[in-house]
Design a protein around this motif. Sequence first.
Motif, PDB file in Angstrom:
ATOM      1  N   ASP A 291       0.821  -1.219   0.000  1.00  0.00           N
ATOM      2  CA  ASP A 291       0.000   0.000   0.000  1.00  0.00           C
ATOM      3  C   ASP A 291       0.847   1.257   0.000  1.00  0.00           C
ATOM      4  OD1 ASP A 291      -3.032  -0.707   0.539  1.00  0.00           O
ATOM      5  OD2 ASP A 291      -1.778  -2.151   1.607  1.00  0.00           O
ATOM      6  N   MET A 292       0.356   2.266  -0.706  1.00  0.00           N
ATOM      7  CA  MET A 292       1.036   3.560  -0.687  1.00  0.00           C
ATOM      8  C   MET A 292       0.331   4.499   0.286  1.00  0.00           C
ATOM      9  SD  MET A 292       2.367   4.364  -4.473  1.00  0.00           S
ATOM     10  CE  MET A 292       3.857   5.066  -3.781  1.00  0.00           C
ATOM     11  N   GLY A 293       1.096   5.409   0.855  1.00  0.00           N
ATOM     12  CA  GLY A 293       0.483   6.389   1.741  1.00  0.00           C
ATOM     13  C   GLY A 293       1.495   7.392   2.214  1.00  0.00           C
ATOM     14  N   GLY A 294       1.005   8.525   2.694  1.00  0.00           N
ATOM     15  CA  GLY A 294       1.875   9.532   3.272  1.00  0.00           C
ATOM     16  C   GLY A 294       1.155  10.178   4.440  1.00  0.00           C
ATOM     17  N   ALA A 295       1.895  10.909   5.262  1.00  0.00           N
ATOM     18  CA  ALA A 295       1.259  11.587   6.388  1.00  0.00           C
ATOM     19  C   ALA A 295       1.996  12.868   6.735  1.00  0.00           C
ATOM     20  CB  ALA A 295       1.225  10.680   7.616  1.00  0.00           C
ATOM     21  N   ILE A 296       1.232  13.829   7.249  1.00  0.00           N
ATOM     22  CA  ILE A 296       1.818  15.008   7.887  1.00  0.00           C
ATOM     23  C   ILE A 296       1.367  14.963   9.343  1.00  0.00           C
ATOM     24  CG2 ILE A 296       1.856  17.538   7.991  1.00  0.00           C
ATOM     25  CD1 ILE A 296       1.040  17.591   5.048  1.00  0.00           C
ATOM     26  N   ILE A 297       2.315  15.154  10.262  1.00  0.00           N
ATOM     27  CA  ILE A 297       1.958  15.221  11.679  1.00  0.00           C
ATOM     28  C   ILE A 297       2.390  16.606  12.167  1.00  0.00           C
ATOM     29  CG2 ILE A 297       2.154  14.129  13.949  1.00  0.00           C
ATOM     30  CD1 ILE A 297       3.292  12.136  10.994  1.00  0.00           C
ATOM     31  N   THR A 298       1.473  17.292  12.829  1.00  0.00           N
ATOM     32  CA  THR A 298       1.746  18.682  13.184  1.00  0.00           C
ATOM     33  C   THR A 298       0.822  19.119  14.317  1.00  0.00           C
ATOM     34  OG1 THR A 298       1.890  20.937  12.264  1.00  0.00           O
ATOM     35  CG2 THR A 298       0.176  19.536  11.363  1.00  0.00           C
ATOM     36  N   SER A 299       0.693  20.434  14.507  1.00  0.00           N
ATOM     37  CA  SER A 299      -0.203  20.892  15.565  1.00  0.00           C
ATOM     38  C   SER A 299      -1.547  21.319  14.982  1.00  0.00           C
ATOM     39  CB  SER A 299       0.438  22.015  16.374  1.00  0.00           C
ATOM     40  OG  SER A 299       0.925  23.001  15.518  1.00  0.00           O
ATOM     41  N   LYS A 300      -2.538  21.361  15.839  1.00  0.00           N
ATOM     42  CA  LYS A 300      -3.928  21.630  15.456  1.00  0.00           C
ATOM     43  C   LYS A 300      -4.103  22.905  14.648  1.00  0.00           C
ATOM     44  CE  LYS A 300      -7.311  18.946  17.299  1.00  0.00           C
ATOM     45  NZ  LYS A 300      -8.347  18.406  16.408  1.00  0.00           N
ATOM     46  N   LYS A 301      -3.220  23.890  14.888  1.00  0.00           N
ATOM     47  CA  LYS A 301      -3.466  25.183  14.254  1.00  0.00           C
ATOM     48  C   LYS A 301      -3.363  25.131  12.731  1.00  0.00           C
ATOM     49  CE  LYS A 301       1.144  26.979  15.225  1.00  0.00           C
ATOM     50  NZ  LYS A 301       1.944  27.961  15.868  1.00  0.00           N
ATOM     51  N   TYR A 302      -2.743  24.090  12.199  1.00  0.00           N
ATOM     52  CA  TYR A 302      -2.634  23.980  10.735  1.00  0.00           C
ATOM     53  C   TYR A 302      -3.729  23.097  10.134  1.00  0.00           C
ATOM     54  CZ  TYR A 302       1.923  25.923  11.787  1.00  0.00           C
ATOM     55  OH  TYR A 302       2.931  26.728  12.247  1.00  0.00           O
ATOM     56  N   GLU A 303      -4.642  22.620  10.975  1.00  0.00           N
ATOM     57  CA  GLU A 303      -5.604  21.613  10.530  1.00  0.00           C
ATOM     58  C   GLU A 303      -6.444  22.080   9.343  1.00  0.00           C
ATOM     59  OE1 GLU A 303      -8.232  20.141  13.575  1.00  0.00           O
ATOM     60  OE2 GLU A 303      -8.863  18.479  12.276  1.00  0.00           O
ATOM     61  N   THR A 304      -7.035  23.251   9.473  1.00  0.00           N
ATOM     62  CA  THR A 304      -7.959  23.693   8.425  1.00  0.00           C
ATOM     63  C   THR A 304      -7.240  23.890   7.099  1.00  0.00           C
ATOM     64  OG1 THR A 304      -9.281  24.744  10.114  1.00  0.00           O
ATOM     65  CG2 THR A 304      -9.718  25.413   7.861  1.00  0.00           C
ATOM     66  N   ASP A 305      -6.132  24.602   7.114  1.00  0.00           N
ATOM     67  CA  ASP A 305      -5.382  24.833   5.871  1.00  0.00           C
ATOM     68  C   ASP A 305      -5.000  23.528   5.191  1.00  0.00           C
ATOM     69  OD1 ASP A 305      -5.506  27.511   6.022  1.00  0.00           O
ATOM     70  OD2 ASP A 305      -3.393  27.853   6.519  1.00  0.00           O
ATOM     71  N   LEU A 306      -4.466  22.613   5.981  1.00  0.00           N
ATOM     72  CA  LEU A 306      -3.990  21.364   5.388  1.00  0.00           C
ATOM     73  C   LEU A 306      -5.146  20.501   4.885  1.00  0.00           C
ATOM     74  CD1 LEU A 306      -1.140  20.438   7.891  1.00  0.00           C
ATOM     75  CD2 LEU A 306      -0.853  21.073   5.489  1.00  0.00           C
ATOM     76  N   LYS A 307      -6.243  20.472   5.648  1.00  0.00           N
ATOM     77  CA  LYS A 307      -7.373  19.633   5.225  1.00  0.00           C
ATOM     78  C   LYS A 307      -8.060  20.193   3.987  1.00  0.00           C
ATOM     79  CE  LYS A 307      -9.009  16.785   8.931  1.00  0.00           C
ATOM     80  NZ  LYS A 307     -10.137  16.426   9.791  1.00  0.00           N
ATOM     81  N   VAL A 308      -8.176  21.506   3.935  1.00  0.00           N
ATOM     82  CA  VAL A 308      -8.805  22.115   2.760  1.00  0.00           C
ATOM     83  C   VAL A 308      -7.898  21.922   1.541  1.00  0.00           C
ATOM     84  CG1 VAL A 308      -9.643  24.270   1.729  1.00  0.00           C
ATOM     85  CG2 VAL A 308     -10.210  23.714   4.101  1.00  0.00           C
ATOM     86  N   ALA A 309      -6.593  22.065   1.741  1.00  0.00           N
ATOM     87  CA  ALA A 309      -5.659  21.823   0.623  1.00  0.00           C
ATOM     88  C   ALA A 309      -5.746  20.365   0.176  1.00  0.00           C
ATOM     89  CB  ALA A 309      -4.233  22.182   1.033  1.00  0.00           C
ATOM     90  N   ARG A 310      -5.819  19.451   1.115  1.00  0.00           N
ATOM     91  CA  ARG A 310      -5.917  18.030   0.742  1.00  0.00           C
ATOM     92  C   ARG A 310      -7.209  17.764  -0.037  1.00  0.00           C
ATOM     93  NH1 ARG A 310      -6.219  13.459   5.394  1.00  0.00           N
ATOM     94  NH2 ARG A 310      -8.120  14.632   5.831  1.00  0.00           N
ATOM     95  N   LYS A 311      -8.294  18.388   0.404  1.00  0.00           N
ATOM     96  CA  LYS A 311      -9.582  18.241  -0.286  1.00  0.00           C
ATOM     97  C   LYS A 311      -9.510  18.792  -1.704  1.00  0.00           C
ATOM     98  CE  LYS A 311     -12.793  21.479   0.690  1.00  0.00           C
ATOM     99  NZ  LYS A 311     -13.142  22.191  -0.544  1.00  0.00           N
ATOM    100  N   ASP A 312      -8.875  19.954  -1.870  1.00  0.00           N
ATOM    101  CA  ASP A 312      -8.897  20.612  -3.180  1.00  0.00           C
ATOM    102  C   ASP A 312      -7.839  20.060  -4.145  1.00  0.00           C
ATOM    103  OD1 ASP A 312     -10.967  22.070  -2.207  1.00  0.00           O
ATOM    104  OD2 ASP A 312      -9.802  23.901  -1.828  1.00  0.00           O
ATOM    105  N   PHE A 313      -6.691  19.629  -3.602  1.00  0.00           N
ATOM    106  CA  PHE A 313      -5.682  19.050  -4.504  1.00  0.00           C
ATOM    107  C   PHE A 313      -5.898  17.549  -4.656  1.00  0.00           C
ATOM    108  CE2 PHE A 313      -3.566  23.016  -3.195  1.00  0.00           C
ATOM    109  CZ  PHE A 313      -3.329  23.546  -4.453  1.00  0.00           C
ATOM    110  N   GLY A 314      -6.585  16.967  -3.709  1.00  0.00           N
ATOM    111  CA  GLY A 314      -7.090  15.603  -3.898  1.00  0.00           C
ATOM    112  C   GLY A 314      -6.151  14.449  -3.617  1.00  0.00           C
ATOM    113  N   ALA A 315      -5.029  14.704  -2.931  1.00  0.00           N
ATOM    114  CA  ALA A 315      -4.077  13.601  -2.687  1.00  0.00           C
ATOM    115  C   ALA A 315      -4.503  12.752  -1.488  1.00  0.00           C
ATOM    116  CB  ALA A 315      -2.675  14.164  -2.479  1.00  0.00           C
TER     117      ALA A 315
END
Length: 430
Positions: free
Chosen positions: A236-260
């Motif tokens: 299986d392929m996969g990747g992850a970012i681990i960070t603090s909560k304050k980046y949650e919205t930016d990263l999740k919206v980017a993931r939704k829009d770029f689709g990875a």
Amino acid sequence: MDKNQKPSPRTQALHGRFETQAWDFKHHLIPPMTASTTFRLESLERGAKGFSNFATQMPEGEETILIYDRLDEPNSLMLEEQLATLHKGELALAFGSGMGAISTLFLATTKKGQKIISHRTLYGCTYSLLKNWLPKFGVETEFVDINDQSFASKITDKSVRVIYFESVSNPLLEMIDFEYLVQLVKTENKTRSEENKVLIAVDNTFATPWALRPLEHGVDFVIESLTKNISGFGTDMGGAIITSKKYETDLKVARKDFGAIMTAHSAWHIMVYGVSTQALRFEKQQENAMAIAEFLNSHPQVESVTYPGLENYKYHNLSKKYLKTPEGKFAPGTMISFRLKGSAEQTAKFINDVAKNSYSITLAVSLGLTKTLIELPGFMTHSALSEQDKQKCAIDAKAIRLSVGLENVQDLINDLNKSIKNYFTSTEIV
Ligand SMILES: *Cc1c(COP(=O)(O)O)cnc(C)c1O
């Protein structure tokens, strides 16, 4: 277990949490695999709330309203909880590949005119992303030796936004002193506003959370290619970012829009088979790697060996300081880089001999898997580098990368030894 006694990371990796917001699976020993790309919203109000929760920082303790797989889905959420725990981070996000995680990170954190400073040795596709693609969006990267004295003066440039490196670099196993770097950036950030702060992002794929947890040392983002040791079986392929909560919205919206995004199927496999057995696999592979590094190190036909467990490792002070299991044991890892004496042509012959005659070692890219893999980065994983950059970071035609697996170590040594011998027969003919 006594309620006040926290289970060790190893036990947590096996059991996860019995209860999760992501899904009610209290009665399953193994969490079920989900296969629903979309979810019942039940009412317009609940649907609208789901969307608004997603687009803003969700209030603590609020239920995740599942909408559509590209936003959030149960198996990825469960895997994310596990990865956050292992890295002692507030938040983990799963992606369809390591590169999906890395590209989303840069797209979410940088904008036109800003700069990335990257360590010069990097995984080949990361190098290509920084060199060939991000400049199209006005984000340039300077490749430097972060260990060099001159680095300190570079980060005072106000356009610098991200510092990027690999905790143990692919393929040459270079290391960087976290504490020194974090201190430098802290000082620089005192002069900057929140949205202009220098961020430190670390690709921890070689080390994995069983050897290094960079958030403990004060960096902002950790990247893992889950395809490698964490998934571990090569399925299986996969990747992850681990960070603090304050980046949650930016990263999740980017993931939704770029689709990875990661598929539920892969999230399930990586969580159920990968994460739960990784400590054991990593330790056995590491034990094998240590024995092989010692064998190569004392072999008369070997020019040099780079392995963080050897006394002659260039960054031995750093490896001793940073490469540790969660229990505090030295963890030099499962990857070795080495060179044979003789010419590049002879190294090529050796590699072909392994590919043809070795049973226990396979010529293939990827790493961290249960099976031992060998490759020549200059021609394969790092072929995207320009000749000049390859030279700068010593990824030449002789640098061999070995990812050590779970085989009987004597079988591995015998196969290596056989091909070194064959290569020397051919040396004499040449
Ligand atoms: C493999 C690898 C990646 C990319 O991960 P994929 O899952 O193949 O996209 C990134 N960084 C390092 C250090 C790697 O070894």
